[in-house]
Design an enzyme around this catalytic site. Structure first.
Site, PDB file in Angstrom:
ATOM      1  N   ASP A  38      10.266 -16.308   4.755  1.00 44.31           N
ATOM      2  CA  ASP A  38       9.681 -15.043   4.339  1.00 44.31           C
ATOM      3  C   ASP A  38       8.956 -15.324   3.014  1.00 44.31           C
ATOM      4  O   ASP A  38       9.380 -16.190   2.262  1.00 44.31           O
ATOM      5  CB  ASP A  38      10.838 -14.043   4.148  1.00 44.31           C
ATOM      6  CG  ASP A  38      10.481 -12.887   3.265  1.00 44.31           C
ATOM      7  OD1 ASP A  38       9.596 -12.115   3.666  1.00 44.31           O
ATOM      8  OD2 ASP A  38      11.071 -12.738   2.177  1.00 44.31           O
ATOM      9  N   ASP A 235      15.254 -12.679   2.701  1.00 45.16           N
ATOM     10  CA  ASP A 235      16.064 -11.958   1.718  1.00 45.16           C
ATOM     11  C   ASP A 235      16.120 -10.457   1.983  1.00 45.16           C
ATOM     12  O   ASP A 235      17.006  -9.774   1.475  1.00 45.16           O
ATOM     13  CB  ASP A 235      15.485 -12.161   0.303  1.00 45.16           C
ATOM     14  CG  ASP A 235      14.152 -11.447   0.134  1.00 45.16           C
ATOM     15  OD1 ASP A 235      13.314 -11.567   1.041  1.00 45.16           O
ATOM     16  OD2 ASP A 235      13.962 -10.759  -0.876  1.00 45.16           O
ATOM     17  N   ASP A 239      13.979  -8.606   7.042  1.00 41.58           N
ATOM     18  CA  ASP A 239      14.196  -9.937   7.608  1.00 41.58           C
ATOM     19  C   ASP A 239      15.432 -10.005   8.496  1.00 41.58           C
ATOM     20  O   ASP A 239      15.594 -10.955   9.263  1.00 41.58           O
ATOM     21  CB  ASP A 239      14.342 -10.969   6.478  1.00 41.58           C
ATOM     22  CG  ASP A 239      13.127 -11.016   5.576  1.00 41.58           C
ATOM     23  OD1 ASP A 239      12.005 -10.888   6.103  1.00 41.58           O
ATOM     24  OD2 ASP A 239      13.301 -11.171   4.353  1.00 41.58           O
TER      25      ASP A 239
HETATM   26  P1  ADP Z   1       6.847  -8.477   2.766  1.00 41.46           P
HETATM   27  O1  ADP Z   1       6.966  -8.964   4.167  1.00 41.46           O
HETATM   28  O2  ADP Z   1       5.926  -9.378   1.967  1.00 41.46           O
HETATM   29  O3  ADP Z   1       8.170  -8.256   2.086  1.00 41.46           O
HETATM   30  P2  ADP Z   1       6.366  -5.613   3.370  1.00 41.46           P
HETATM   31  O4  ADP Z   1       6.443  -5.644   4.855  1.00 41.46           O
HETATM   32  O5  ADP Z   1       7.465  -4.944   2.625  1.00 41.46           O
HETATM   33  O6  ADP Z   1       6.064  -7.072   2.770  1.00 41.46           O
HETATM   34  O7  ADP Z   1       4.999  -4.891   2.940  1.00 41.46           O
HETATM   35  C1  ADP Z   1       3.766  -5.386   3.419  1.00 41.46           C
HETATM   36  C2  ADP Z   1       2.618  -4.847   2.622  1.00 41.46           C
HETATM   37  O8  ADP Z   1       2.587  -3.401   2.705  1.00 41.46           O
HETATM   38  C3  ADP Z   1       2.687  -5.137   1.141  1.00 41.46           C
HETATM   39  O9  ADP Z   1       2.166  -6.412   0.831  1.00 41.46           O
HETATM   40  C4  ADP Z   1       1.829  -4.013   0.585  1.00 41.46           C
HETATM   41  O10 ADP Z   1       0.461  -4.359   0.687  1.00 41.46           O
HETATM   42  C5  ADP Z   1       2.103  -2.856   1.499  1.00 41.46           C
HETATM   43  N1  ADP Z   1       3.143  -1.959   0.948  1.00 41.46           N
HETATM   44  C6  ADP Z   1       4.416  -1.833   1.391  1.00 41.46           C
HETATM   45  N2  ADP Z   1       5.102  -0.943   0.641  1.00 41.46           N
HETATM   46  C7  ADP Z   1       4.257  -0.509  -0.318  1.00 41.46           C
HETATM   47  C8  ADP Z   1       4.364   0.392  -1.428  1.00 41.46           C
HETATM   48  N3  ADP Z   1       5.486   1.052  -1.721  1.00 41.46           N
HETATM   49  N4  ADP Z   1       3.266   0.594  -2.188  1.00 41.46           N
HETATM   50  C9  ADP Z   1       2.118  -0.076  -1.931  1.00 41.46           C
HETATM   51  N5  ADP Z   1       1.965  -0.937  -0.924  1.00 41.46           N
HETATM   52  C10 ADP Z   1       2.997  -1.165  -0.123  1.00 41.46           C
HETATM   53 MG    MG Z   2      11.226 -10.701   1.286  1.00 43.44          MG
END
Ligand code: ADP
Ligand code: MG
Length: 290
Positions: A38, A235, A239
């Site tokens: 991740d 983490d 995931d």
């Molecule tokens: P990751 O797999 O990197 O942990 P997430 O699935 O949580 O990422 O989120 C993917 C994308 O969605 C982020 O990179 C961001 O662009 C957008 N995003 C998610 N939550 C938020 C938020 N609270 N505010 C702004 N953008 C968000």
């Molecule tokens: Mg992560």
């Protein structure tokens, strides 16, 4: 595998902060063809900082940050923490009608207007054109930044660029795995531009980007369907299903409880390098038994 050797192996692991919850994981981890990491919180520290605020013409930095903070106050996401930290000295705007779109961002009503905070997918879903900020958004993503687009009543009024430092041992870990004949993939909900930049820095073989939270496990399954043994290191809450689906799931110890519960191996020191240590330990343990 003799129970005695496994006991010795798991005991040695524990001494190094590698908790092997399931003895079968020891035997599986030496057979892995590919390991998926991740991105956020696993390869990176998961403590993003705001590095740039770009308002559209007619707006200023404080307006962008107060609007974004009004929304992000309703989120637990690591991006929300970064925005709130940067906006902490600014006035607080009230927001209502919060909606959260997993892997995309947020929507709410602020001062009677519909406001969005999130990535390009969120903008596209809501029919918002990036307008004059399209090129800057693209440039920032190409530079490895995560770009939060702030829109009000259908128009982007500003961008907030967020950066998350790569963990110091990430690059050497990936090289070592490749030397051991294991392919390395990175999976993220972040966009392809940002993901490719970070993957390039780390010489990662396979980039899986724009993956919605519910789709991470399906990506693991796809690789397994090609006949590969898949390890997954993560983490987040997002995931957990992928950690369960993987042949061996490794959780970062500083991660969420759900990830830790779903994993076969817990890396207590939250160091990706301990994935290599776990594999080497398994190899040594199994060698002693044959
Ligand atoms: P990751 O797999 O990197 O942990 P997430 O699935 O949580 O990422 O989120 C993917 C994308 O969605 C982020 O990179 C961001 O662009 C957008 N995003 C998610 N939550 C938020 C938020 N609270 N505010 C702004 N953008 C968000
Ligand atoms: Mg992560």
């Amino acid at each position: 595998a003799t129970p005695m050797a496994i006991m010795v192996g798991t005991g040695l692991g524990a001494q190094h902060g590698i908790l092997i919850k399931d003895a079968a994981a020891l035997e599986e981890s030496v057979k892995l063809d590919v390991i998926i990491f991740d991105k956020t919180g696993t390869l990176t520290l998961g403590e993003p900082k705001v590095v740039q605020v770009t308002p559209a013409a007619g707006f200023d930095e404080a307006m962008i940050l107060t609007t974004a903070a009004a929304l992000e106050r309703g989120s637990e996401h690591h991006i929300a923490k970064a925005v709130l930290e940067r906006a902490k000295t600014l006035p607080v705007l009230a927001a209502s009608g919060f909606e959260s779109f997993g892997g995309k961002g947020l929507r709410a009503t602020v001062e009677g207007k519909t406001v969005l905070s999130g990535n390009r997918m969120l903008m596209a879903d809501n029919g918002v054109d990036l307008g004059e900020l399209a090129a800057e958004s693209e440039r920032l993503q190409g530079a490895g930044r995560t770009v939060v687009h702030i829109a009000r009543d259908g128009h982007v009024i500003g961008l907030i660029a967020v950066a998350d430092a790569v963990r110091p041992t990430a690059k050497a870990t990936i090289r070592r795995l490749q030397e051991l004949g294991v392919k390395v993939a990175m999976i993220t909900g972040d966009n392809l531009g940002t993901a490719q930049r970070i993957a390039g820095e780390l010489s990662i073989d396979i980039v899986l980007a724009d993956v919605l939270p519910g789709d991470k496990a399906a990506k693991v399954k796809e690789l397994q369907a090609q006949g590969q043994k898949v390890g997954m290191v993560g983490d987040g809450v997002n995931d957990a299903p992928a950690l369960t689906q993987a042949d061996v799931g490794f959780a970062i110890g500083a991660g969420t409880d759900v990830a830790i519960e779903s994993a076969d191996v817990v890396l207590m020191r939250s160091d990706p390098a301990d994935v290599v240590k776990a594999i080497e330990l398994s190899r040594a343990t199994l060698r002693k038994m044959h």
